[in-house]
Write an enzyme that holds these catalytic residues in place. Structure first.
Site, mmCIF file in Angstrom:
data_model
loop_
_atom_site.group_PDB
_atom_site.id
_atom_site.type_symbol
_atom_site.label_atom_id
_atom_site.label_comp_id
_atom_site.label_asym_id
_atom_site.label_seq_id
_atom_site.Cartn_x
_atom_site.Cartn_y
_atom_site.Cartn_z
ATOM 1 N N HIS A 38 0.838 -1.212 0.000
ATOM 2 C CA HIS A 38 0.000 0.000 0.000
ATOM 3 C C HIS A 38 0.868 1.255 0.000
ATOM 4 O O HIS A 38 0.573 2.229 -0.688
ATOM 5 C CB HIS A 38 -0.875 0.046 1.261
ATOM 6 C CG HIS A 38 -1.905 -1.035 1.354
ATOM 7 N ND1 HIS A 38 -1.873 -2.014 2.320
ATOM 8 C CD2 HIS A 38 -3.001 -1.281 0.609
ATOM 9 C CE1 HIS A 38 -2.909 -2.807 2.166
ATOM 10 N NE2 HIS A 38 -3.610 -2.393 1.140
ATOM 11 N N SER A 186 0.069 -8.942 1.724
ATOM 12 C CA SER A 186 -1.389 -8.882 1.823
ATOM 13 C C SER A 186 -1.737 -8.588 3.277
ATOM 14 O O SER A 186 -1.062 -9.079 4.189
ATOM 15 C CB SER A 186 -1.981 -10.246 1.431
ATOM 16 O OG SER A 186 -3.305 -10.347 1.872
#
Ligand code: PAF
Length: 282
Positions: A38, A186
């Site tokens: 991210h 993840s």
């Protein structure tokens, strides 16, 4: 200092203000529990825009009834620190009631490519994704929006929605970020037990083996499928959901590695469903 925004009204006012001052908006939609993947999106957004908005919203409409909505990891304090370090100006963090008030009845659905791969095993998932992403685009009005290619099908679906609905936003697909041992980053990795995390390494390993074979000249999709399947079968605790070798645009299965091809897989490792992929061009 990153500013937390909880309401649609306030987020809209801020965006209006920034746009009046001639600023461009880069947007990174997330469900939180941020990791380096991210942050790579936030940094890229920062490099290409004046203002960066990160949304953190665990979207209930993209989870099936027996899926992991309740146990999806959350840590807003840490997300705030990481977003700020990445260079974001604003975090949009609405409640479920703010996004889906009583009487909510409107959904956005892309057909065709959403029936395949993850869409086949998670009916309704992409309808939830396109609905929330559409809503977020309406609220944040970004010039560019950044999505990780770990969810390659999600990128393809969102690109299709943007094209079909003439939405005025550029979708920027960004590469998968991996742990040093190959595991694709993840938010769900935190829910793996140490044993399952070790077993999960076979997923990226099998894809890297397929990549080496393609680089060495293999073009037969059936042969590559067999190699990936055999690799993963070595870990008896893993239940494969799918292994697919498809054209990256249509997501239709291919027999031969030609053009831009997506090799994607999904598997249940312990209680956690993981996905991974590679994109090859031959
Ligand atoms: O990729 C995700 O985290 C989610 O699917 C998204 C795009 C933020 C929509 O909820």
């Amino acid at each position: 200092m990153v500013k937390m925004i909880a309401t649609i009204h306030e987020m809209r006012k801020i965006i209006e203000n920034e746009k009046q001052r001639g600023k461009t908006i880069g947007f990174v939609p997330t469900m939180g529990y941020l990791h380096e993947g991210h942050i790579s999106l936030v940094k890229r957004a920062k490099a290409e825009n004046d203002v960066v908005v990160v949304s953190i919203f665990v979207n209930p409409t993209q989870f099936g009834v027996n899926e992991d909505y309740d146990v999806y990891p959350r840590d807003l304090k840490r997300d705030k620190e990481l977003s700020e370090a990445g260079g974001a100006e604003y975090i949009f963090h609405p409640t479920v009631e703010e996004m889906y008030p009583n009487g909510y009845q409107t959904y956005v659905e892309v057909f065709g490519i959403t029936d395949k791969l993850c869409g086949a095993s998670r009916p309704g998932h992409f309808k939830g994704v396109t609905t929330v992403v559409n809503k977020l685009f309406q609220i944040v009005s970004p010039n560019k929006a950044y999505f990780g290619l770990k969810d390659a099908q999600q990128v393809a679906v969102i690109q299709k929605m943007v094209k079909d609905l003439n939405m005025n936003v550029e979708i920027v697909p960004c590469p998968i970020i991996r742990e040093s041992d190959g595991l694709a980053m993840s938010s769900r990795n935190v829910n793996l037990t140490p044993t399952d995390r070790q077993a999960a390494l076979v997923l990226s390993r099998s894809l890297f083996n397929a990549k080496s074979l393609i680089e060495a000249g293999t073009r037969d999709a059936v042969e590559l499928f067999g190699v990936i399947e055999d690799n993963i079968e070595e870990e008896t605790s893993i239940k494969v959901d799918y292994i697919k070798i498809v054209d990256f645009e249509t997501l239709e299965e291919v027999k031969e590695i030609k053009g831009k091809v997506l090799i994607a897989l999904a598997a249940k490792v312990g209680k956690v469903r993981l996905i991974d992929n590679i994109i090859m061009e031959a």
